[in-house]
Design a protein around this motif. Structure first.
Motif, PDB file in Angstrom:
ATOM      1  N   LEU A  29       0.814  -1.224   0.000  1.00 61.25           N
ATOM      2  CA  LEU A  29       0.000   0.000   0.000  1.00 61.25           C
ATOM      3  C   LEU A  29       0.841   1.265   0.000  1.00 61.25           C
ATOM      4  CD1 LEU A  29      -2.476  -1.104   2.825  1.00 61.25           C
ATOM      5  CD2 LEU A  29      -2.691  -1.526   0.362  1.00 61.25           C
ATOM      6  N   GLY A  30       2.088   1.174   0.470  1.00 63.68           N
ATOM      7  CA  GLY A  30       2.927   2.360   0.574  1.00 63.68           C
ATOM      8  C   GLY A  30       4.165   2.085   1.401  1.00 63.68           C
ATOM      9  N   ALA A  31       4.670   3.115   2.072  1.00 64.12           N
ATOM     10  CA  ALA A  31       5.872   2.995   2.896  1.00 64.12           C
ATOM     11  C   ALA A  31       5.468   2.731   4.342  1.00 64.12           C
ATOM     12  CB  ALA A  31       6.695   4.273   2.809  1.00 64.12           C
ATOM     13  N   PRO A  32       5.861   1.594   4.929  1.00 59.77           N
ATOM     14  CA  PRO A  32       5.454   1.275   6.300  1.00 59.77           C
ATOM     15  C   PRO A  32       6.130   2.191   7.335  1.00 59.77           C
ATOM     16  CG  PRO A  32       6.194  -0.693   5.121  1.00 59.77           C
ATOM     17  CD  PRO A  32       6.619   0.483   4.311  1.00 59.77           C
ATOM     18  N   VAL A  33       5.329   2.737   8.229  1.00 60.92           N
ATOM     19  CA  VAL A  33       5.818   3.481   9.383  1.00 60.92           C
ATOM     20  C   VAL A  33       5.315   2.746  10.618  1.00 60.92           C
ATOM     21  CG1 VAL A  33       5.797   5.659  10.645  1.00 60.92           C
ATOM     22  CG2 VAL A  33       5.800   5.670   8.126  1.00 60.92           C
ATOM     23  N   ALA A  34       6.223   2.211  11.423  1.00 60.64           N
ATOM     24  CA  ALA A  34       5.840   1.400  12.572  1.00 60.64           C
ATOM     25  C   ALA A  34       5.612   2.265  13.803  1.00 60.64           C
ATOM     26  CB  ALA A  34       6.911   0.354  12.860  1.00 60.64           C
ATOM     27  N   GLY A  52      11.394  -3.731   6.453  1.00 59.06           N
ATOM     28  CA  GLY A  52      10.795  -2.739   5.574  1.00 59.06           C
ATOM     29  C   GLY A  52      10.290  -1.460   6.191  1.00 59.06           C
ATOM     30  N   ALA A  53      10.347  -1.310   7.524  1.00 54.83           N
ATOM     31  CA  ALA A  53       9.841  -0.079   8.149  1.00 54.83           C
ATOM     32  C   ALA A  53      10.771   1.081   7.818  1.00 54.83           C
ATOM     33  CB  ALA A  53       9.737  -0.249   9.658  1.00 54.83           C
ATOM     34  N   SER A  54      10.212   2.146   7.268  1.00 55.80           N
ATOM     35  CA  SER A  54      11.021   3.321   6.937  1.00 55.80           C
ATOM     36  C   SER A  54      11.299   4.167   8.179  1.00 55.80           C
ATOM     37  CB  SER A  54      10.311   4.163   5.876  1.00 55.80           C
ATOM     38  OG  SER A  54       9.032   4.586   6.337  1.00 55.80           O
ATOM     39  N   ARG A  55      10.324   4.180   9.093  1.00 51.76           N
ATOM     40  CA  ARG A  55      10.458   4.919  10.351  1.00 51.76           C
ATOM     41  C   ARG A  55       9.839   4.099  11.465  1.00 51.76           C
ATOM     42  NH1 ARG A  55       7.048  10.001   8.656  1.00 51.76           N
ATOM     43  NH2 ARG A  55       7.496  10.751  10.767  1.00 51.76           N
ATOM     44  N   VAL A  56      10.334   4.308  12.677  1.00 55.83           N
ATOM     45  CA  VAL A  56       9.771   3.639  13.851  1.00 55.83           C
ATOM     46  C   VAL A  56       9.485   4.696  14.898  1.00 55.83           C
ATOM     47  CG1 VAL A  56      10.066   1.867  15.605  1.00 55.83           C
ATOM     48  CG2 VAL A  56      11.118   1.556  13.353  1.00 55.83           C
ATOM     49  N   SER A 155      -1.731 -14.264   7.558  1.00 55.07           N
ATOM     50  CA  SER A 155      -2.383 -13.827   6.329  1.00 55.07           C
ATOM     51  C   SER A 155      -1.387 -13.417   5.245  1.00 55.07           C
ATOM     52  CB  SER A 155      -3.314 -12.640   6.618  1.00 55.07           C
ATOM     53  OG  SER A 155      -4.386 -13.037   7.440  1.00 55.07           O
ATOM     54  N   ALA A 156      -0.114 -13.284   5.603  1.00 48.84           N
ATOM     55  CA  ALA A 156       0.903 -12.866   4.631  1.00 48.84           C
ATOM     56  C   ALA A 156       2.241 -13.461   5.037  1.00 48.84           C
ATOM     57  CB  ALA A 156       0.995 -11.337   4.575  1.00 48.84           C
ATOM     58  N   PRO A 157       3.161 -13.629   4.090  1.00 49.14           N
ATOM     59  CA  PRO A 157       4.488 -14.148   4.442  1.00 49.14           C
ATOM     60  C   PRO A 157       5.330 -13.084   5.132  1.00 49.14           C
ATOM     61  CG  PRO A 157       4.405 -13.592   2.117  1.00 49.14           C
ATOM     62  CD  PRO A 157       3.010 -13.408   2.634  1.00 49.14           C
ATOM     63  N   VAL A 158       6.315 -13.521   5.890  1.00 48.11           N
ATOM     64  CA  VAL A 158       7.306 -12.610   6.467  1.00 48.11           C
ATOM     65  C   VAL A 158       8.415 -12.445   5.444  1.00 48.11           C
ATOM     66  CG1 VAL A 158       9.000 -12.282   8.298  1.00 48.11           C
ATOM     67  CG2 VAL A 158       6.755 -13.264   8.829  1.00 48.11           C
ATOM     68  N   GLU A 159       8.697 -11.212   5.058  1.00 47.13           N
ATOM     69  CA  GLU A 159       9.720 -10.950   4.049  1.00 47.13           C
ATOM     70  C   GLU A 159      10.722  -9.938   4.583  1.00 47.13           C
ATOM     71  OE1 GLU A 159       6.659 -11.562   0.244  1.00 47.13           O
ATOM     72  OE2 GLU A 159       7.520  -9.580   0.671  1.00 47.13           O
ATOM     73  N   ALA A 160      11.993 -10.331   4.558  1.00 49.10           N
ATOM     74  CA  ALA A 160      13.065  -9.433   5.003  1.00 49.10           C
ATOM     75  C   ALA A 160      13.394  -8.458   3.879  1.00 49.10           C
ATOM     76  CB  ALA A 160      14.294 -10.239   5.391  1.00 49.10           C
ATOM     77  N   VAL A 161      13.114  -7.189   4.102  1.00 47.43           N
ATOM     78  CA  VAL A 161      13.388  -6.128   3.129  1.00 47.43           C
ATOM     79  C   VAL A 161      13.971  -4.953   3.898  1.00 47.43           C
ATOM     80  CG1 VAL A 161      12.398  -4.529   1.461  1.00 47.43           C
ATOM     81  CG2 VAL A 161      11.499  -6.852   1.631  1.00 47.43           C
ATOM     82  N   GLU A 162      15.137  -4.516   3.508  1.00 50.87           N
ATOM     83  CA  GLU A 162      15.786  -3.445   4.265  1.00 50.87           C
ATOM     84  C   GLU A 162      15.036  -2.120   4.141  1.00 50.87           C
ATOM     85  OE1 GLU A 162      18.221  -3.343   6.475  1.00 50.87           O
ATOM     86  OE2 GLU A 162      18.288  -5.525   6.351  1.00 50.87           O
ATOM     87  N   GLY A 163      14.777  -1.517   5.300  1.00 51.97           N
ATOM     88  CA  GLY A 163      14.205  -0.180   5.355  1.00 51.97           C
ATOM     89  C   GLY A 163      15.092   0.687   6.229  1.00 51.97           C
ATOM     90  N   ALA A 164      14.863   1.971   6.213  1.00 52.45           N
ATOM     91  CA  ALA A 164      15.724   2.870   6.994  1.00 52.45           C
ATOM     92  C   ALA A 164      15.594   2.605   8.487  1.00 52.45           C
ATOM     93  CB  ALA A 164      15.370   4.326   6.671  1.00 52.45           C
ATOM     94  N   GLY A 165      14.383   2.327   8.943  1.00 50.78           N
ATOM     95  CA  GLY A 165      14.170   2.034  10.362  1.00 50.78           C
ATOM     96  C   GLY A 165      14.572   3.177  11.283  1.00 50.78           C
ATOM     97  N   ALA A 166      14.432   4.402  10.797  1.00 56.08           N
ATOM     98  CA  ALA A 166      14.830   5.572  11.595  1.00 56.08           C
ATOM     99  C   ALA A 166      13.934   5.705  12.821  1.00 56.08           C
ATOM    100  CB  ALA A 166      14.742   6.835  10.735  1.00 56.08           C
TER     101      ALA A 166
END
Length: 320
Positions: A29-34, A52-56, A155-166
């Protein structure tokens, strides 16, 4: 790219698997923000960023432990105000669905619960739900405000995708009403070593056909052989054969594992409502006319007291 808020389920910084699944959904849907709340929330950033989280957004305020529900609503509402997301995603659980409903009310938005998938759509995120014992699949979207959606585990697979995680500190002003109900004590549930029922990839459930609580040892042995969780029908729970925390069904827990094995369960609609979205369903029942067989992928007509031990023995033999 639009932002999507993902509310994190964690235990003192240890991120639970369904949250990582939500990050996979959010990236469609877009860029994940946790949004990580509570004790140890700061320790979630590494795992969230690597999925994949761009921000936390982090808050470890004591209110999350001391007060029921409302502080979490305050915090997620504040995160919405800061980020302006197209959607807010929660893992489906009793508490999260209450938080989601309260949040939607405050935002003047719609809420959709127990989705088994979320797709990108022209008018906004589209939630996929399974209804009426898996007889129908529905697709719905929120037509007013920000989409607030709870998604079932598995409901979805776990996928390791690098995000900034700021990591960013989330400053929250808690409403006075947030302190209306306080937590006065907690007691830890005794660990069985098995996975959490609602998160397990494999669930083995027993029902009235077991005949007694002692016979749940057959179910436990099969679950342990498969590395799965143990469930129970309402009839078995009402008879005092197994704890209510393991009840699967309309008045119990809703599960969506990769494999669900129902032993001695007739398949009343109330039970089916809690497991109908399982990917593969196997039933063992001596009654060939049991309603559960209308739902299954594989059915065994036979005495579970004979079939289940044989199945457990064969699984252990192949593992060994």
């Amino acid at each position: 790219m639009a932002d999507v808020l993902v509310v994190v389920d964690h235990v003192e910084g240890s991120v639970r698997k369904p949250t990582l699944e939500l990050l996979t959904v959010a990236r469609r849907l877009g860029a994940p923000v946790a949004v990580a709340l509570g004790a140890g929330a700061g320790g979630t950033a590494g795992v969230l960023g690597s999925h994949g989280a761009s921000r936390v957004l982090v808050s470890e305020a004591p209110e999350f432990a001391d007060v029921l529900v409302v502080p979490r609503v305050d915090a997620v509402q504040r995160a919405v105000e800061l980020v302006g997301p197209v959607a807010v995603l929660f893992v489906s659980s009793g508490e999260n669905k209450e938080v989601a409903a309260r949040l939607a009310l405050r935002l003047g938005s719609g809420v959709i619960t127990d989705a088994v998938d979320v797709e990108a759509g022209e008018g906004g995120p589209v939630a996929v739900q399974s209804a009426f014992a898996a007889s129908y699949t529905t697709r719905s979207r929120v037509t007013r405000g920000i989409s607030v959606i709870t998604v079932k585990p598995n409901s979805a697979p776990v996928e390791a995708v690098e995000g900034a995680g700021a990591v960013e500190e989330l400053a929250v002003d808690f409403a006075g009403s947030a302190r209306g109900a306080r937590v006065v004590s907690r007691s830890a549930r005794e660990s069985t070593g098995r996975p959490e029922l609602t998160e397990a990839a494999i669930v083995v459930s027993g029902g009235r056909g077991l005949g007694s609580g002692e016979n749940f040892a057959l179910i436990e042995a099969l679950a342990d052989a498969l590395g799965g969780a143990v469930g129970a029908s309402r009839a078995a729970v009402d008879a005092g054969w197994y704890p209510h925390a393991h009840q699967v069904g309309q008045t119990g827990k809703s599960v969506s594992p990769q494999l669900y094995i129902a032993s001695g369960i007739s398949g009343a609609i109330q039970h089916r409502a809690g497991m109908q979205t399982s990917k593969t369903i196997v039933a063992i029942n001596k009654d060939a006319e049991a309603p559960i067989f209308d739902l299954v992928d594989y059915g065994v007509v036979g005495d579970l007291h004979t079939v289940v031990p044989q199945l457990t023995e064969e699984i252990n033999k192949r593992k060994g």
